[in-house]
Design a protein around this motif. Structure first.
Motif, mmCIF file in Angstrom:
data_model
loop_
_atom_site.group_PDB
_atom_site.id
_atom_site.type_symbol
_atom_site.label_atom_id
_atom_site.label_comp_id
_atom_site.label_asym_id
_atom_site.label_seq_id
_atom_site.Cartn_x
_atom_site.Cartn_y
_atom_site.Cartn_z
ATOM 1 N N ARG A 157 -21.075 17.763 -29.035
ATOM 2 C CA ARG A 157 -20.354 16.607 -29.588
ATOM 3 C C ARG A 157 -20.742 15.328 -28.847
ATOM 4 O O ARG A 157 -20.998 14.299 -29.460
ATOM 5 C CB ARG A 157 -18.845 16.837 -29.509
ATOM 6 N N ARG B 74 -24.173 14.225 -29.911
ATOM 7 C CA ARG B 74 -24.142 13.577 -31.235
ATOM 8 C C ARG B 74 -23.629 12.151 -31.129
ATOM 9 O O ARG B 74 -24.064 11.269 -31.846
ATOM 10 C CB ARG B 74 -23.240 14.359 -32.187
ATOM 11 N N GLU C 234 -12.810 22.816 -33.329
ATOM 12 C CA GLU C 234 -14.269 22.980 -33.234
ATOM 13 C C GLU C 234 -14.625 24.434 -32.961
ATOM 14 O O GLU C 234 -15.530 24.989 -33.593
ATOM 15 C CB GLU C 234 -14.838 22.126 -32.100
#
Length: 116
Positions: A77, A80, A37
């Protein structure tokens, strides 16, 4: 009786080895995901800026910036995935930069990118 204890001890030792090995693999995979990431985000920002000016020049500031970026990416993250804690953010402390003025431009620019 001694044979039963030997079998039990061997079973416990094998179970322990299996759990430790599985946990080590799990921890390595988590770290690789985090680094992937970060790598993708750094590549995106490099393409956007055309250089590395967005990364603080001072080594201490750079370490703190990377730690803050990892936290920001983790929070994004989790958001989400709908798993962000109430109140948001992470509990991982990040030390303040040694010289706040040295990287203020990079930090201010990052706040704008974080809102994207």
């Amino acid at each position: 009786m001694l044979a039963i204890l030997a079998v039990a001890a061997t079973g416990i030792w094998l179970l322990r080895q299996n759990v430790l090995g599985s946990f080590a693999d799990y921890a390595v995979n988590i770290e690789l995901d985090r680094l992937t990431e970060l790598s993708s985000d750094l590549a995106r920002r490099y393409r956007q800026h055309g250089n590395w000016a967005f990364v603080p020049a001072d080594a201490t500031d750079r370490r703190n910036w990377i730690a803050a970026e990892l936290i920001r990416l983790q929070d994004a993250r989790l958001a989400r995935e709908g798993a962000l804690r109430p109140g948001g953010g992470s509990d991982i402390p990040v030390a303040a930069p040694a010289d706040a003025g040295a990287s203020s431009g990079a930090v201010a620019g990052e706040a704008a990118l974080a809102e994207e």
